[in-house]
Design a protein around this motif. Structure first.
Motif, PDB file in Angstrom:
ATOM      1  N   TRP A 388      -3.806 -11.578  12.925  1.00 41.94           N
ATOM      2  CA  TRP A 388      -4.921 -11.186  13.768  1.00 41.94           C
ATOM      3  C   TRP A 388      -4.511 -10.422  15.021  1.00 41.94           C
ATOM      4  O   TRP A 388      -5.365  -9.946  15.757  1.00 41.94           O
ATOM      5  N   PRO A 394     -11.995  -9.922  20.496  1.00 38.20           N
ATOM      6  CA  PRO A 394     -12.570 -11.118  19.867  1.00 38.20           C
ATOM      7  C   PRO A 394     -13.911 -10.861  19.186  1.00 38.20           C
ATOM      8  O   PRO A 394     -14.171 -11.404  18.110  1.00 38.20           O
ATOM      9  N   CYS A 397     -13.296  -9.485  15.808  1.00 36.08           N
ATOM     10  CA  CYS A 397     -12.781 -10.510  14.896  1.00 36.08           C
ATOM     11  C   CYS A 397     -13.932 -11.353  14.346  1.00 36.08           C
ATOM     12  O   CYS A 397     -13.987 -11.639  13.142  1.00 36.08           O
ATOM     13  N   CYS A 398     -14.840 -11.736  15.233  1.00 31.08           N
ATOM     14  CA  CYS A 398     -16.013 -12.507  14.785  1.00 31.08           C
ATOM     15  C   CYS A 398     -16.858 -11.692  13.810  1.00 31.08           C
ATOM     16  O   CYS A 398     -17.341 -12.214  12.793  1.00 31.08           O
ATOM     17  N   LEU A 461     -10.889 -16.000  21.530  1.00 28.74           N
ATOM     18  CA  LEU A 461     -12.242 -16.466  21.270  1.00 28.74           C
ATOM     19  C   LEU A 461     -12.647 -17.540  22.270  1.00 28.74           C
ATOM     20  O   LEU A 461     -11.870 -18.436  22.590  1.00 28.74           O
ATOM     21  N   GLN A 465     -17.839 -18.773  20.643  1.00 30.12           N
ATOM     22  CA  GLN A 465     -17.501 -17.908  19.508  1.00 30.12           C
ATOM     23  C   GLN A 465     -16.794 -18.707  18.412  1.00 30.12           C
ATOM     24  O   GLN A 465     -17.014 -18.473  17.217  1.00 30.12           O
ATOM     25  N   SER A 466     -15.963 -19.664  18.823  1.00 31.90           N
ATOM     26  CA  SER A 466     -15.267 -20.487  17.843  1.00 31.90           C
ATOM     27  C   SER A 466     -16.260 -21.278  17.012  1.00 31.90           C
ATOM     28  O   SER A 466     -16.139 -21.369  15.780  1.00 31.90           O
TER      29      SER A 466
END
Length: 826
Positions: A388, A394, A397-398, A461, A465-466
């Protein structure tokens, strides 16, 4: 009479106004190939007895059939090359290519053979002028014949055909001015396969019997640029014929390896790098297919050349417009290295950063599944290579995980019985890899104070977001479970089903709290699927062969594929599930014990067959032990009554003594020791060690547990033995658990007291502790104290020995054991 004179002798029979090369080459290229509807050459079947096609039998008149037979007779009885070529041309005039059936084609192939085109190429590349024809015409004629003959699979893998590959590759990479002298390395093994050396064609069949091989060629490439002669443009028809031969060889059994050993990869890389004729339209796709088949082998041998092509293609990808990038995604995937380490870390990271910068706009665009699928496939490959770190901010990535999960839900939540296209299966498999990559990074060791959900460690993150990522993954895996519940046993050999199963196993290995009821209801499928793979048969054998061809693991050409792979993927999940009451009862009802014990038995037998220096850890065996340990601890009645545990105990009795002498397998030995002692403590009534196997096991267990403390002078105070230090993080907890189980065994098996005295086990423990000083590890100290207390309670002589050691005042470790001091003072 020269070759040209012979050809001119026959010209009036054909067409006095047509050039020799036009008479021979052009008709051959259109007549000897069987063309499919797309215009690409298709390879005929190998069965000579398939019979004539309907078109062949119905469309030819009787006069045409008679004439065709006479032409075939003339072809098979030709006395020189000119007569052979003349007969070939007559056949093309009598019967159009679309009307030649496979049996007739085979008769033509057998009559012509491979000697003639091979000699034509050899004559051309050596610059021999005795034929009376220019080298370009000889090359065109030879390559056209080879292209026609290669449409038959048997011809495509004939040694003489393979012997011509280096010449064809040289032409494609360096143009018509290529010569064997341009190759720098010595003659390779393929010349030995063809036998004879090149000879000059004289038109007689006596010359054909010598089976000439091409001049010296090389399979390796230095990676540098070629000579200025490469500027000569290769005729497109000639290039097309050369590629036809290469493509025909690629699809036969062992074709990729044959092309690899004959220098196909460096030659194609050079052709692409210099933009040779058709290198973009046919060379690059051919190289991509080769890399898809060969993977690690190709990159290990030709990493410099492949890196140059990859960088060229990456620049093209990054500079292309968005719609062009969509078309290039699938091609770019084929050129990525199969694993990290084949390119320098800095170069790989730079390449990944550039590619992700070009991929991000595509992921952020509104694309259909057909457009987005190749983008996600490329993203999955980049994640495999670089993780990643290079993906981007971030939020992106999400978004990437979200788009993969949405595609999975849309693809899998279809009504039962819905057919899924192969392309969609391929793209969903890429989505699985994105989800797996997210899971691998998602779950940290700790929990947030305000949430029962695990935190994620995706770069940068936030907690919110996690939670969003985990929620999206949960929804996608709910769809995976829904899909697998519909899978019938007849589809257990489907590669896509296996990919779906593997993805779910990766999630279950990390996530233990979500979708508990759904997962429990799916356990019959998961166990049944694993058992079917172990038993093999039918479609499952086909899957095993397919997976063996596709898998390319680190450090090996191809991983050995067995029926155990499904169970091995499921094992980490079984460790979690056997620790929970509900799932454990379901698993026991599905006879999980036989699966786990059978895996241990086969794994141990395999380890015994390996040489000591070659023995490596098998994490699957250690994980299976953990699952069995969960059952042994939580189901003591099951351990006492189920005959499977008696079978397991016999395995441990035989294996542990041997593992004491295998330092590479320390973790497995710790697992076997702990598991055996946990089984031993379940005895309801006291018993002696009358069974030789049990006595052998407990003797080995005592020596193994003592070995962790090492010799009195071998380690500094407060540390474990030197041989255990590296693996102590993994075996330390097992060692403590073994000591606790040993204390229970002391109480249930009085015969152990005699074994302890016989081996001076207690004396060695006390001696080690008296010199080593205080043990700083509290759990280790507590576990050791529990075993010593049990020993003191069951054996008066041992109690006296401990009391005497305490009075001596040297064993500071013993003085820290307050419970032990009370036990010996009574």
């Amino acid at each position: 009479m020269s070759e040209r004179d012979n050809l001119m002798h026959f010209r009036p029979e054909f067409d006095a106004d047509v050039d020799v090369c036009g008479c021979v080459v052009s008709p051959l290229k259109t007549s000897m190939m069987v063309m499919d509807v797309s215009g690409c050459p298709s390879v005929p079947g190998t069965d000579e007895m398939e019979g004539l096609s309907a078109a062949s039998g119905d469309s030819l008149s009787q006069d045409q059939k008679d004439m065709l037979e006479r032409c075939l007779h003339a072809l098979s009885h030709a006395k020189n090359d000119s007569q052979t070529l003349a007969a070939l041309l007559l056949i093309t005039r009598v019967c159009p290519a679309s009307q030649l059936d496979r049996v007739t084609l085979r008769r033509v192939f057998e009559a012509v053979g491979l000697n003639l085109p091979a000699r034509l190429l050899v004559t051309a590349v050596r610059g021999d002028t005795s034929s009376g024809l220019p080298a370009q015409e000889l090359l065109s004629l030879g390559s056209a014949l080879l292209a026609a003959l290669s449409t038959d699979p048997d011809m495509a893998q004939h040694q003489q055909m393979l012997g011509t590959l280096p010449m064809l590759l040289g032409l494609l990479s360096d143009g018509p001015a290529w010569t064997p002298q341009k190759q720098r390395t010595p003659q390779t093994s393929q010349q030995k396969e063809t036998g004879a050396s090149p000879s000059k064609s004289n038109g007689d069949h006596s010359a054909q019997s010598s089976q000439p091989s091409p001049p010296e060629v090389a399979g390796e490439e230095s990676g540098g640029q070629t000579s200025p002669s490469s500027a000569v443009v290769l005729n497109e028809a000639l290039a097309s014929d050369c590629y036809q031969v290469l493509e025909a060889v690629l699809v036969v059994s062992g074709g990729p390896e044959r092309l690899l050993t004959r220098g196909a990869i460096p030659a194609l890389c050079r052709a692409i790098g210099q933009s040779q004729t058709l290198s973009g339209q046919r060379g690059r796709p051919l190289l991509g297919l080769l890399l898809s088949q060969l993977g690690l082998q190709a990159w290990e041998r030709h990493s410099a050349q492949l890196r140059a092509v990859l960088e060229r293609l990456s620049r093209e990808f990054c500079q292309a417009k968005e719609h062009q990038r969509l078309e290039l995604c699938a091609e770019l995937v084929q050129f990525l290295p199969p694993q990290e380490g084949l390119l320098e870390r800095g170069a790989l990271k730079r390449l990944a950063v550039e590619l992700w910068a070009a991929v991000r706009p595509l992921v952020q665009s509104k694309l259909s599944t057909r457009q987005l699928g190749p983008v996600l496939a490329l993203s999955a490959c980049l994640l495999d290579l670089c993780g990643w770190d290079c993906v981007g901010p971030p939020r992106f990535c999400c978004l990437l995980v979200n788009r993969a999960c949405v595609e999975v839900r849309m693809g899998l939540e279809e009504p039962p019985g819905t057919d899924m296209s192969l392309d969609l299966q391929h793209w969903l498999t890429a989505c699985y890899r994105v989800m797996e990559a997210a899971m691998e990074q998602a779950c940290s060791q700790g929990l947030d104070d305000n949430s029962v959900q695990p935190q994620t460690s995706l770069p940068g993150l936030s907690l919110q977001q996690s939670r969003q990522v985990l929620g999206i993954l949960e929804e996608a895996f709910s769809a995976v479970i829904f899909y697998l519940k519909q899978v019938e046993q007849s589809r257990h050999g489907d590669p896509f089903v296996f990919a779906t199963f593997r993805c779910l196993c990766a999630w279950l290995a990390e996530e233990t709290s979500c979708l508990k009821e759904e997962v429990t209801s799916l356990l019959p499928f998961l166990i049944g699927y694993s058992r079917d793979h172990l038993q093999g048969g039918g479609d499952l054998r086909d899957l095993s062969s397919w997976m063996a061809d596709m898998s390319m693991g680190p450090g090996s050409r191809k991983n050995k594929w067995t029926g155990e792979h499904a169970l091995r993927y499921l094992l980490p999940a079984l460790c979690h599930l056997t620790a929970e009451e509900g799932p454990r009862q379901v698993l026991l009802s599905l006879d999980l014990l036989s699966l786990l014990i059978g895996l241990l038995q086969r794994g141990w037998e395999g380890l015994q067959k390996q040489e000591v220096k070659a023995q490596r850890r098998d994490p699957a065996l250690e994980t299976a032990c953990s699952a069995l340990l969960n059952i042994a601890v939580t189901e003591p009645d099951k351990v006492r009554k189920d005959p499977s545990f008696s079978e397991l105990q016999k395995l441990l009795d035989d294996a542990l003594p041997l593992l004491l002498h295998k330092p590479r397998l320390l973790v497995l030995a710790a697992n076997f020791c702990t598991l055996g002692l946990m089984l031993g403590r379940t005895k309801v009534t006291p018993s002696d060690l009358t069974d030789p196997g049990e006595r052998r096991f407990f003797s080995a267990a005592l020596r193994f547990l003592l070995g962790a403390l090492g010799s009195a002078h071998g380690s500094p105070p407060g540390s474990v033995a030197a041989a255990w230090e590296e693996g102590w993080d993994e075996v330390g907890e097992l060692w403590s658990l073994s000591l606790q189980a040993l204390g229970a065994c002391f109480r249930g098996r009085p015969g152990l007291m005699a074994l302890v005295r016989e081996q001076s086990w207690l004396a060695n423990i006390l001696s080690t502790l008296s010199i080593r000083g205080s043990l700083t590890d509290a759990p280790t100290l507590e576990a050791l104290q529990e075993a010593l207390c049990a020993l003191a309670q069951m054996c008066p002589a041992c109690r006296d020995e401990i009391r005497e050691e305490l009075r001596g005042g040297q064993a500071s470790c013993l003085k820290d054991m307050k419970q032990l001091r009370r036990a010996v003072s009574q």
